[in-house]
Design an enzyme around this catalytic site. Structure first.
Site, short mmCIF file in Angstrom:
data_model
loop_
_atom_site.label_atom_id
_atom_site.label_comp_id
_atom_site.label_asym_id
_atom_site.label_seq_id
_atom_site.Cartn_x
_atom_site.Cartn_y
_atom_site.Cartn_z
N THR A 1 14.65 -8.04 -0.81
CA THR A 1 14.17 -7.41 -2.23
C THR A 1 14.43 -5.77 -2.99
O THR A 1 15.37 -5.21 -3.60
CB THR A 1 12.38 -7.55 -2.27
OG1 THR A 1 12.46 -8.41 -2.24
CG2 THR A 1 12.07 -7.11 -3.57
N VAL A 2 13.39 -4.85 -2.10
CA VAL A 2 14.24 -3.06 -2.19
C VAL A 2 15.22 -2.97 -2.03
O VAL A 2 15.83 -2.10 -3.08
CB VAL A 2 13.08 -2.77 -1.26
CG1 VAL A 2 13.20 -1.14 -1.62
CG2 VAL A 2 11.89 -3.33 -1.83
N LYS B 1 4.78 0.75 5.08
CA LYS B 1 3.71 1.35 4.41
C LYS B 1 2.66 1.42 5.96
O LYS B 1 1.69 2.39 7.30
CB LYS B 1 2.56 0.85 3.28
CG LYS B 1 2.04 -0.21 4.03
CD LYS B 1 1.90 -0.92 2.68
CE LYS B 1 2.01 -2.80 2.92
NZ LYS B 1 3.18 -2.55 2.66
N GLU C 1 8.02 7.96 -0.05
CA GLU C 1 7.13 7.77 -1.90
C GLU C 1 7.22 6.25 -1.58
O GLU C 1 5.93 6.52 -2.28
CB GLU C 1 7.94 8.41 -2.62
CG GLU C 1 7.91 8.44 -4.09
CD GLU C 1 6.77 9.45 -3.90
OE1 GLU C 1 6.55 10.18 -3.84
OE2 GLU C 1 5.57 8.24 -4.51
N VAL D 1 3.89 3.64 -0.69
CA VAL D 1 2.40 4.02 -1.29
C VAL D 1 2.50 3.80 -3.46
O VAL D 1 3.79 4.21 -3.59
CB VAL D 1 1.42 5.13 -1.63
CG1 VAL D 1 -0.02 5.28 -2.07
CG2 VAL D 1 1.14 5.32 -0.03
N GLY E 1 4.45 -14.91 -7.54
CA GLY E 1 5.33 -14.30 -6.47
C GLY E 1 4.72 -13.01 -6.67
O GLY E 1 4.78 -12.36 -5.88
N GLU F 1 1.14 -13.44 -0.89
CA GLU F 1 2.36 -14.00 -0.42
C GLU F 1 1.88 -15.48 -0.10
O GLU F 1 0.17 -15.45 -0.09
CB GLU F 1 2.47 -13.07 0.86
CG GLU F 1 2.53 -11.84 0.72
CD GLU F 1 4.07 -11.84 1.10
OE1 GLU F 1 4.36 -12.21 1.57
OE2 GLU F 1 4.43 -10.73 1.30
N LYS G 1 -2.49 2.24 2.93
CA LYS G 1 -1.96 2.72 1.51
C LYS G 1 -3.11 4.56 1.10
O LYS G 1 -2.75 5.45 1.47
CB LYS G 1 -1.95 2.51 0.15
CG LYS G 1 -0.33 1.38 0.48
CD LYS G 1 -0.32 0.91 -0.52
CE LYS G 1 0.38 -0.72 -0.23
NZ LYS G 1 0.51 -1.71 -1.33
N GLY H 1 7.82 -4.27 -6.79
CA GLY H 1 8.96 -5.14 -7.57
C GLY H 1 10.24 -4.60 -7.16
O GLY H 1 10.31 -2.92 -6.44
N1 LIG Z 1 8.83 -5.46 -1.96
C1 LIG Z 1 8.32 -4.54 -2.71
O1 LIG Z 1 7.41 -5.08 -3.86
C2 LIG Z 1 7.78 -3.72 -1.67
C3 LIG Z 1 6.81 -2.79 -2.89
C4 LIG Z 1 6.76 -1.45 -1.66
C5 LIG Z 1 6.97 -0.89 -0.73
N2 LIG Z 1 7.60 -2.41 0.26
C6 LIG Z 1 8.55 -2.30 1.54
O2 LIG Z 1 9.83 -1.94 1.27
C7 LIG Z 1 9.82 -2.76 2.87
C8 LIG Z 1 11.07 -4.09 2.27
O3 LIG Z 1 10.51 -4.66 1.95
P1 LIG Z 1 11.28 -6.70 1.24
O4 LIG Z 1 10.99 -6.83 0.03
O5 LIG Z 1 12.76 -5.32 0.53
O6 LIG Z 1 11.56 -6.80 2.58
P2 LIG Z 1 12.47 -8.50 2.90
O7 LIG Z 1 12.63 -8.64 1.07
O8 LIG Z 1 11.85 -9.51 3.15
O9 LIG Z 1 13.72 -7.74 3.61
C9 LIG Z 1 13.85 -7.47 4.06
C10 LIG Z 1 15.66 -6.60 4.59
O10 LIG Z 1 14.91 -6.85 5.98
C11 LIG Z 1 16.33 -7.21 6.75
N3 LIG Z 1 15.23 -7.24 8.12
C12 LIG Z 1 14.28 -7.93 8.68
N4 LIG Z 1 13.82 -7.76 9.84
C13 LIG Z 1 14.97 -7.21 10.33
C14 LIG Z 1 15.59 -7.04 11.52
N5 LIG Z 1 14.70 -7.84 12.55
N6 LIG Z 1 16.92 -6.87 12.07
C15 LIG Z 1 17.98 -7.09 10.77
N7 LIG Z 1 17.25 -6.84 9.72
C16 LIG Z 1 16.23 -7.51 9.43
C17 LIG Z 1 16.29 -8.76 6.52
O11 LIG Z 1 17.72 -9.39 6.51
P3 LIG Z 1 18.52 -10.34 6.24
O12 LIG Z 1 18.56 -10.23 4.07
O13 LIG Z 1 19.75 -11.29 6.84
O14 LIG Z 1 16.81 -12.04 5.78
C18 LIG Z 1 16.56 -7.74 4.51
O15 LIG Z 1 17.50 -8.01 4.53
C19 LIG Z 1 8.79 -3.49 3.65
O16 LIG Z 1 8.46 -2.66 4.28
C20 LIG Z 1 8.19 -3.12 2.39
O17 LIG Z 1 6.51 -2.58 2.53
C21 LIG Z 1 8.40 -3.80 -0.92
#
Ligand SMILES: NC(=O)c1ccc[n+]([C@@H]2O[C@H](COP(=O)([O-])OP(=O)(O)OC[C@H]3O[C@@H](n4cnc5c(N)ncnc54)[C@H](OP(=O)(O)O)[C@@H]3O)[C@@H](O)[C@H]2O)c1
Length: 429
Positions: free
Chosen positions: A14-15, A106, A130, A133, A188, A191, A206, A303
């Site tokens: 997502t990010v 985080k 940044e 949190v 959504g 979780e 956070k 998001g």
């Molecule tokens: N989503 C939000 O709104 C949000 C907001 C603030 C902070 N964050 C933080 O941002 C970070 C990413 O979140 P996200 O929502 O983007 O997560 P996500 O959608 O689950 O994406 C995770 C990505 O990392 C890859 N990945 C995970 N484990 C791996 C491993 N062991 N080896 C290789 N690749 C790996 C996945 O690969 P594949 O694509 O191949 O599965 C995927 O591309 C997290 O720390 C989260 O807490 C997210």
């Protein structure tokens, strides 16, 4: 010619996808702002074959993290995988290769932030987080740079969108907890396994990060008092309205006389408090400084694109530092081991709802227990429960010492006419 700065992404979910879109969509504007071109050189994913809806040359993708963290041309490693392991080890490896790191993680920063800052200083690399949190709200930069001249002594935060959504729906639509949670999952905002959010752990991490930066002290997660929202009932929501309050999951960090307290728990706020107006999945952080007074940061806490703005702004800061020749010269280091307050030193107001038998003298006994522990009552209301010969007593205390209150609660349970202590919440006026 503009300096080219090469980026390695760890994660393209997502990010990561949002970061890719922002870096490609605003390529020229970003290059103009920082005087350098940013280029993604390599991207670690779990599954190369996954359809991602992004225009990415296949040779950029890898499943071997070493192709990112050891890449000789990559300057900045951006960790967007999530979870503690292997993300922590990959970040360490990148820093030890003198690559600056930007992360949204985080979990890693709350548990290992101090160690990683030391490692970054040792290897003259930058470390920025940044997005860890309140996703789209630039609160860490606001705290560390915008308010650098002030002494921040208290932080109150709505830093978890899931729980804020659930509490808003319970308050405004009259939903019970389970229905509000299901609705959040359908939309959504929660979780499938919501434990981390609803039990307050996500918010606690956070708050630990915010408090560490505000008080220049490495606050450990295990020192944060944490209580989630899963026990909040529709009756509680109605009862607190009687006194003009709403319930929200609030993180509080305070520093007084060199001692620190950090907590996350369902908390009563006046319905006119600025944080009470923060609805649904939005986040806000309310800061108290001696010079600035009170100031609030508000916005989307998560998001794809809001979080990506925080990540890309960090990347731009690192790139700017590199261009100015000050990369890896970050000055922030925790200056002291924090001394945490004990329950004898923590002061708070509390809301209490108890059910008693409708008998003469029970209310007197309750007030006797309270006065025996130096607790005085600010507001009290008794309501008869129809057909049950029982009454609901709801009250708000004046400020009290937390350990006194804990003792008083134990004694209340021994009063013969007391049926149940239904709920107990901290009050922040
Ligand atoms: N989503 C939000 O709104 C949000 C907001 C603030 C902070 N964050 C933080 O941002 C970070 C990413 O979140 P996200 O929502 O983007 O997560 P996500 O959608 O689950 O994406 C995770 C990505 O990392 C890859 N990945 C995970 N484990 C791996 C491993 N062991 N080896 C290789 N690749 C790996 C996945 O690969 P594949 O694509 O191949 O599965 C995927 O591309 C997290 O720390 C989260 O807490 C997210």
């Amino acid at each position: 010619m503009a300096l080219k700065i090469k980026i390695g992404l760890l994660g393209l979910g997502t990010v990561g996808g949002g970061v890719h879109k922002l870096l490609s969509g605003r390529k020229e504007a970003i290059a103009r702002q920082i005087g350098s071109e940013l280029e993604i050189e390599k991207i670690l994913v779990r599954d190369i074959a996954k359809a991602r809806g992004l225009d990415i040359p296949p040779q950029l993708l890898t499943t071997d993290y070493r192709e990112v963290v050891n890449h000789p041309e990559i300057d900045i490693v951006v960790e967007l995988m999530g979870g503690i392991e292997p993300a922590y080890q990959y970040i360490r490896a990148a820093l030890q290769n003198k690559k600056s790191v930007v992360t949204a993680n985080k979990d890693v920063i709350a548990d290992y932030g101090v160690r990683l800052h030391r490692l970054a200083a040792e290897y003259e690399a930058d470390l920025c987080y940044e997005a860890s949190v309140a996703g789209g709200i630039p609160v860490l930069r606001g705290l560390v740079q915008g308010l650098a001249s002030d002494e921040i002594y208290k932080i109150m935060g709505i830093v978890n969108g899931t729980t804020n959504y659930i509490m808003t729906q319970m308050t405004e639509a009259g939903l019970d907890y389970q229905t509000a949670l299901k609705q959040a999952q359908v939309l959504g905002f929660a979780e499938p396994d919501p434990t981390n959010d609803v039990e307050g752990l996500d918010a606690a991490r956070k708050m630990a990060i915010l408090a560490s930066l505000a008080f220049s002290a490495g606050i450990k997660m295990e020192t944060v008092k944490v209580k989630g929202i899963s026990q909040v009932t529709a009756e509680d929501i109605q009862a607190v309205k009687e006194f003009g309050y709403v319930i929200k999951l609030i993180g509080v960090a305070k520093q007084e006389n060199g001692k620190v307290e950090v907590s996350v728990e369902p908390t009563l706020l006046r319905d006119s408090h600025p944080l009470a107006t923060v609805k649904n999945e939005f986040n806000a952080i309310y800061l108290y400084g001696h010079a600035v007074g009170q100031t609030m940061f508000y916005g989307p806490g998560a998001g794809e694109m809001p979080t990506a703005t925080a990540v890309v702004s960090d990347i731009m800061e690192v790139a700017r530092n590199k261009k100015l020749g000050v990369g890896g010269k970050g000055l922030w280091q925790p200056t002291a081991q924090p001394v945490m307050k004990t329950a004898d030193e923590i002061e708070a107001k509390y809301f209490l709802r108890v059910v008693v038998k409708d008998e003469i003298g029970v209310l007197n006994k309750i007030t006797e227990v309270f006065s025996g522990h130096q607790i005085s009552i600010e507001n009290i209301l008794q309501k008869l429960e129809k057909n049950q010969n029982q009454a609901n007593i709801i009250l708000v205390t004046h400020r009290l010492i937390q350990s006194n209150f804990e003792q008083a609660l134990l004694e209340l349970q021994k009063i013969p006419g007391l049926v149940d202590i239904r709920s107990c919440y901290k009050v922040e006026d």
